[in-house]
Write a protein that holds these residues in place. Structure first.
Motif, PDB file in Angstrom:
ATOM      1  N   PHE A   1      -9.673   7.605  -8.787  1.00 16.94           N
ATOM      2  CA  PHE A   1     -11.055   7.952  -8.491  1.00 16.94           C
ATOM      3  C   PHE A   1     -11.671   8.464  -9.780  1.00 16.94           C
ATOM      4  O   PHE A   1     -11.161   9.424 -10.373  1.00 16.94           O
ATOM      5  N   GLY A   2     -12.756   7.835 -10.223  1.00 15.30           N
ATOM      6  CA  GLY A   2     -13.358   8.234 -11.480  1.00 15.30           C
ATOM      7  C   GLY A   2     -14.851   8.422 -11.367  1.00 15.30           C
ATOM      8  O   GLY A   2     -15.561   7.579 -10.809  1.00 15.30           O
TER       9      GLY A   2
ATOM     10  N   LEU B   1     -11.401  11.453  -2.404  1.00 17.27           N
ATOM     11  CA  LEU B   1      -9.940  11.275  -2.319  1.00 17.27           C
ATOM     12  C   LEU B   1      -9.360  11.933  -1.072  1.00 17.27           C
ATOM     13  O   LEU B   1      -8.241  11.605  -0.649  1.00 17.27           O
ATOM     14  N   ALA B   2     -10.120  12.832  -0.453  1.00 21.95           N
ATOM     15  CA  ALA B   2      -9.651  13.498   0.767  1.00 21.95           C
ATOM     16  C   ALA B   2      -9.871  12.646   2.017  1.00 21.95           C
ATOM     17  O   ALA B   2      -9.417  13.003   3.102  1.00 21.95           O
ATOM     18  N   ARG B   3     -10.529  11.516   1.888  1.00 21.46           N
ATOM     19  CA  ARG B   3     -10.865  10.708   3.060  1.00 21.46           C
ATOM     20  C   ARG B   3      -9.751   9.735   3.429  1.00 21.46           C
ATOM     21  O   ARG B   3      -8.842   9.486   2.640  1.00 21.46           O
ATOM     22  N   GLU B   4      -9.847   9.167   4.620  1.00 22.05           N
ATOM     23  CA  GLU B   4      -8.752   8.367   5.200  1.00 22.05           C
ATOM     24  C   GLU B   4      -8.773   6.923   4.710  1.00 22.05           C
ATOM     25  O   GLU B   4      -9.011   5.997   5.476  1.00 22.05           O
ATOM     26  N   TRP B   5      -8.501   6.732   3.417  1.00 21.82           N
ATOM     27  CA  TRP B   5      -8.535   5.390   2.836  1.00 21.82           C
ATOM     28  C   TRP B   5      -7.443   4.475   3.375  1.00 21.82           C
ATOM     29  O   TRP B   5      -7.544   3.249   3.295  1.00 21.82           O
ATOM     30  N   ASP B   6      -6.388   5.063   3.958  1.00 24.52           N
ATOM     31  CA  ASP B   6      -5.329   4.241   4.552  1.00 24.52           C
ATOM     32  C   ASP B   6      -5.878   3.344   5.661  1.00 24.52           C
ATOM     33  O   ASP B   6      -5.286   2.296   5.978  1.00 24.52           O
ATOM     34  N   LEU B   7      -6.990   3.732   6.257  1.00 20.98           N
ATOM     35  CA  LEU B   7      -7.597   2.929   7.328  1.00 20.98           C
ATOM     36  C   LEU B   7      -7.971   1.523   6.829  1.00 20.98           C
ATOM     37  O   LEU B   7      -8.009   0.575   7.610  1.00 20.98           O
ATOM     38  N   ILE B   8      -8.243   1.404   5.535  1.00 21.33           N
ATOM     39  CA  ILE B   8      -8.611   0.114   4.968  1.00 21.33           C
ATOM     40  C   ILE B   8      -7.499  -0.925   5.169  1.00 21.33           C
ATOM     41  O   ILE B   8      -7.755  -2.113   5.323  1.00 21.33           O
ATOM     42  N   PHE B   9      -6.250  -0.427   5.197  1.00 18.24           N
ATOM     43  CA  PHE B   9      -5.109  -1.339   5.238  1.00 18.24           C
ATOM     44  C   PHE B   9      -4.557  -1.570   6.637  1.00 18.24           C
ATOM     45  O   PHE B   9      -3.548  -2.257   6.813  1.00 18.24           O
TER      46      PHE B   9
END
Length: 270
Positions: free
Chosen positions: A250-251, A261-269
């Protein structure tokens, strides 16, 4: 060796990179389209060979390349090169892949040039910075983006991968209250953020040094940060760090990076 004059070196590097970009422009314009498959284009090697020879003439030192390998001797300076960041999307016919050229001094990014020769806007885009220069430049013009004061807010943009168009509702939710922009090349995402177009650029996949060193330098020049999936600053201290600097990155604005970065990015997969 004497310390290089970074402002002069940046101008020389930009000239070399724009010349190398002509190879990518010519490949894009082929009647049958760019050659290659998967994440390997035929033009990638040619671009990196061109860059490697000329960059090492400008500053003889260590070198880390995606295509032509690396030479790490412990030299305090190291060129870090990706000749065509976003190759897979380039081969799919998407505009916005970029040449990414960074320079490390004692493992710290001190110079970066990200050049997208073929863009959606139809004009080449070169974003650059070196330590000692007050602001990031874009196509020769200074840009003061003030990332240190930006937050994740409505009216701001989060740069995500081109694949985000396949799950627009989910990406919209994960990036709110800002708006997501789907585009190839993590290097170009970070560069656009550094140039003031966004508040954060991110990758949900592992990245190597050649993917992000140039963009990291640009973010430093714009008052931003580059952190990994734990929120820790990305580093380039060891061979292992260089091969995989993070699982996700994250930049941009420190505040926006922390929030995203605290969000549920795993949902993308899923």
């Amino acid at each position: 060796m004497p310390t290089p004059h970074l402002e002069k070196l940046l101008a020389q590097t930009i000239e070399v990179v724009i010349r190398a970009g002509q190879l990518l422009i010519a490949e894009w314009a082929r009647v049958d389209g760019p050659r290659g498959h998967g994440d390997k284009a035929a033009v990638d090697d040619a671009i990196e060979q061109f860059l490697r020879a000329r960059l090492l003439q400008l500053l003889p030192c260590d070198f880390w390349g995606e295509e032509t390998g690396h030479r790490l001797t412990g030299h305090p300076w190291c060129w870090v090169v990706d000749p065509n960041d976003g190759t897979a999307d380039f081969l799919k016919g998407l505009k916005g892949s970029a040449l990414s050229i960074g320079l490390l001094h004692k493992q710290t990014p001190v110079l970066g040039v990200v050049y997208a020769p073929v863009t959606v806007e139809g004009v080449p885009d070169c974003i650059a910075w070196a330590k000692g220069i007050a602001a990031v430049s874009r196509n020769g013009q200074s840009v003061r983006s003030q990332l240190s004061t930006k937050t994740l807010a409505s009216g701001e943009f989060v740069m995500v991968s081109a694949a985000a168009i396949n799950k627009p509702e989910l990406n919209r939710a994960l990036c709110q209250p800002s708006t997501f922009v789907a585009m190839p090349s993590i290097a170009y995402r970070l560069a656009k953020v550094a140039a003031g177009e966004g508040v954060c650029g991110l990758s949900l996949y592992p990245v190597s040094a050649h993917d992000v060193v140039a963009g990291h330098a640009l973010l430093i020049g714009a008052g931003g940060v580059l952190v990994d999936e734990r929120g820790e600053a990305i580093s380039y201290v060891t061979d292992a760090n260089m091969h995989t600097v993070s699982r996700r990155c994250f930049g941009g604005s420190a505040s926006a990076c922390r929030a995203l970065l605290a969000r549920e990015w795993d949902l993308i997969f899923v």
